[in-house]
Design a protein around this motif. Structure first.
Motif, mmCIF file in Angstrom:
data_model
loop_
_atom_site.group_PDB
_atom_site.id
_atom_site.type_symbol
_atom_site.label_atom_id
_atom_site.label_comp_id
_atom_site.label_asym_id
_atom_site.label_seq_id
_atom_site.Cartn_x
_atom_site.Cartn_y
_atom_site.Cartn_z
ATOM 1 N N ALA A 163 0.827 -1.211 0.000
ATOM 2 C CA ALA A 163 0.000 0.000 0.000
ATOM 3 C C ALA A 163 0.856 1.255 0.000
ATOM 4 O O ALA A 163 1.858 1.335 0.709
ATOM 5 C CB ALA A 163 -0.914 0.003 1.219
ATOM 6 N N SER A 202 -7.638 0.891 6.530
ATOM 7 C CA SER A 202 -7.914 0.182 5.274
ATOM 8 C C SER A 202 -6.902 0.533 4.198
ATOM 9 O O SER A 202 -6.583 1.715 4.002
ATOM 10 C CB SER A 202 -9.319 0.537 4.768
ATOM 11 O OG SER A 202 -10.293 0.274 5.752
ATOM 12 N N ARG A 204 -6.968 0.757 0.659
ATOM 13 C CA ARG A 204 -8.076 0.828 -0.290
ATOM 14 C C ARG A 204 -7.767 0.164 -1.639
ATOM 15 O O ARG A 204 -8.641 -0.482 -2.223
ATOM 16 C CB ARG A 204 -8.476 2.279 -0.530
ATOM 17 C CG ARG A 204 -9.064 2.987 0.668
ATOM 18 C CD ARG A 204 -10.366 2.360 1.099
ATOM 19 N NE ARG A 204 -11.038 3.162 2.117
ATOM 20 C CZ ARG A 204 -11.960 2.697 2.925
ATOM 21 N NH1 ARG A 204 -12.307 1.420 2.867
ATOM 22 N NH2 ARG A 204 -12.525 3.477 3.829
ATOM 23 N N ILE A 206 -5.851 -2.412 -2.640
ATOM 24 C CA ILE A 206 -5.997 -3.872 -2.701
ATOM 25 C C ILE A 206 -7.386 -4.300 -2.247
ATOM 26 O O ILE A 206 -7.918 -5.322 -2.713
ATOM 27 C CB ILE A 206 -4.894 -4.574 -1.871
ATOM 28 C CG1 ILE A 206 -4.800 -6.052 -2.292
ATOM 29 C CG2 ILE A 206 -5.134 -4.423 -0.387
ATOM 30 C CD1 ILE A 206 -3.572 -6.758 -1.760
ATOM 31 N N GLN A 207 -8.022 -3.513 -1.380
ATOM 32 C CA GLN A 207 -9.390 -3.826 -0.975
ATOM 33 C C GLN A 207 -10.332 -3.813 -2.180
ATOM 34 O O GLN A 207 -11.174 -4.700 -2.333
ATOM 35 C CB GLN A 207 -9.882 -2.824 0.078
ATOM 36 C CG GLN A 207 -11.314 -3.081 0.535
ATOM 37 C CD GLN A 207 -11.850 -1.970 1.419
ATOM 38 O OE1 GLN A 207 -11.138 -1.045 1.807
ATOM 39 N NE2 GLN A 207 -13.133 -2.050 1.748
ATOM 40 N N GLU A 210 -9.718 -6.924 -4.284
ATOM 41 C CA GLU A 210 -10.296 -8.117 -3.667
ATOM 42 C C GLU A 210 -11.803 -8.166 -3.849
ATOM 43 O O GLU A 210 -12.370 -9.202 -4.252
ATOM 44 C CB GLU A 210 -9.975 -8.128 -2.163
ATOM 45 C CG GLU A 210 -8.511 -8.352 -1.829
ATOM 46 C CD GLU A 210 -8.214 -8.159 -0.360
ATOM 47 O OE1 GLU A 210 -7.283 -8.818 0.126
ATOM 48 O OE2 GLU A 210 -8.887 -7.345 0.310
ATOM 49 N N PRO A 217 -13.443 -7.758 2.391
ATOM 50 C CA PRO A 217 -12.023 -7.440 2.359
ATOM 51 C C PRO A 217 -11.183 -8.445 3.153
ATOM 52 O O PRO A 217 -11.670 -9.075 4.076
ATOM 53 C CB PRO A 217 -11.964 -6.060 3.022
ATOM 54 C CG PRO A 217 -13.134 -6.057 3.955
ATOM 55 C CD PRO A 217 -14.204 -6.855 3.284
ATOM 56 N N GLY A 220 -6.937 -6.017 2.514
ATOM 57 C CA GLY A 220 -7.287 -4.601 2.623
ATOM 58 C C GLY A 220 -7.482 -4.152 4.058
ATOM 59 O O GLY A 220 -7.448 -2.958 4.346
ATOM 60 N N LYS A 221 -7.697 -5.102 4.958
ATOM 61 C CA LYS A 221 -7.931 -4.783 6.366
ATOM 62 C C LYS A 221 -6.949 -5.490 7.304
ATOM 63 O O LYS A 221 -6.537 -4.933 8.320
ATOM 64 C CB LYS A 221 -9.353 -5.221 6.759
ATOM 65 C CG LYS A 221 -10.457 -4.634 5.905
ATOM 66 C CD LYS A 221 -10.744 -3.195 6.251
ATOM 67 C CE LYS A 221 -12.003 -2.720 5.542
ATOM 68 N NZ LYS A 221 -12.384 -1.342 5.942
#
Length: 337
Positions: A163, A202, A204, A206-207, A210, A217, A220-221
């Motif tokens: 990220a 988060s 975001r 990659i969330q 996914e 998620p 992402g988390k």
């Protein structure tokens, strides 16, 4: 009661302790109860056995003790308050600089994070080219977070290596005190032990990747320290109405969100009834409310950069503060990926 978990340094390494906030210090609850038992003339061996059984140092184990454990520490705290000099006994009170504060529940059995605030969805879904799904109004949906990815007040939250930006999500959290299966919404409040602030950080980019597949998620988390709780666990008796709490979020001192928990569409009682349907829930589980309206950077079109500080304040629950930062590269000659 404002409960905390903390560590103390000993010759044998760091030891986990359970405490309650007391001005600028923390009262060690097991030690306080042990001294209370000693004051009755109980033998040292009995004090040792009983204090460790009734007031364990693990928050989940303490929650499992229910009213028995709570009443024991209330008695000990009243005994100390009757003669403040008793605080001077060894190991009862620690100054903040003597200890390392942790998340109130350093390792919860499970994290369930719901979507309770309609305004947040109405802000977010149009950015995804979608309307709020009709099913959301029929079902309090949730995802499950990694209980090993927990952080606390004051922690630096490091960007995961996948990220370049992070976001925060401003939430409330209810902690389960009594487990059960097929719990009715009408009685679900009796299963709530207490409340905390929850910052669901988060990643975001990659969330979104996914969730485009229909799952998540996940990454992402669930990165180290990404689920942040605190600064303390307020027992339910400290919160007369969890649906009348002012909520304020500041990023680098600037106000990004000012709202109130009264805007929750789904209540914690609804969440408990839904989650426990044909499923057992356990003491110590954390139920997140989901993000309050305007309680994230994504709603403003802004994300967090390395060095930013986020402070979330809720009536009666204190202020949860964290800084986000890119993790220093262990090899100066290697660029972070």
């Amino acid at each position: 009661m404002k409960l905390v978990s903390f560590q103390i340094k000993t010759p044998l390494g760091a030891h986990l302790r359970l405490g309650v906030l007391d001005g600028l210090g923390v009262i060690d609850l097991q030690q306080a109860y042990a001294h209370r038992l000693m004051s009755t003339g109980m033998s040292p061996g009995a004090v040792h056995r009983i204090s460790r059984a009734v007031v364990p140092t693990n928050m989940v184990s303490f929650i499992e003790g229910g009213d028995l454990s709570l009443d024991a520490v209330r008695d000990a705290l009243s005994w100390i308050a009757a003669e403040p000099d008793r605080k001077s006994a060894e190991g009862i009170v620690y100054r903040r600089e003597q200890i390392t504060m942790l998340a109130p529940i350093p390792r919860p059995p499970l994290i369930r994070d719901f979507m309770a605030f309609e305004e947040h969805l109405r802000n977010i879904y149009p950015k995804l080219g979608r309307e709020v799904p009709e099913e959301w109004y029929r079902l309090p949906v949730y995802y499950k977070g990694n209980p090993a990815s927990v952080g606390g007040d004051g922690d630096v939250v490091y960007f995961p290596d996948y990220a370049d930006e992070l976001d925060f999500e401003f939430e409330l959290a209810a902690v389960i005190g009594r487990g059960g299966c097929d719990i009715a919404a009408e009685t679900a409040a009796n299963h709530i032990y207490g409340y905390m602030i929850y910052n669901d950080f988060s990643a975001r980019a990659i969330q979104m990747r996914e969730m485009s597949v229909g799952l998540g998620p996940a990454k992402g988390k669930d990165f180290v320290g990404g689920h942040v709780f605190g600064p303390y666990l307020a027992t339910a008796d400290e919160i007369p109405d969890p649906y009348q709490l002012n909520m304020l979020a500041r990023v680098n001192g600037d106000t990004w969100c000012q709202s109130n928990s009264s805007s929750m569409h789904w209540k914690f009682e609804d969440m408990i009834a839904h989650a426990s349907r044909s499923e057992e829930i356990w003491p110590g589980e954390i139920f997140g409310s989901g993000t309050v309206g305007w309680g994230s950077g994504a709603e403003r079109g802004e994300l967090l950069q390395s060095g930013d500080s986020v402070a979330l304040t809720v009536d009666r629950l204190g202020t949860l503060t964290n800084k986000v930062q890119k993790r220093p590269c262990p090899d100066p000659g290697r660029k972070a990926q």
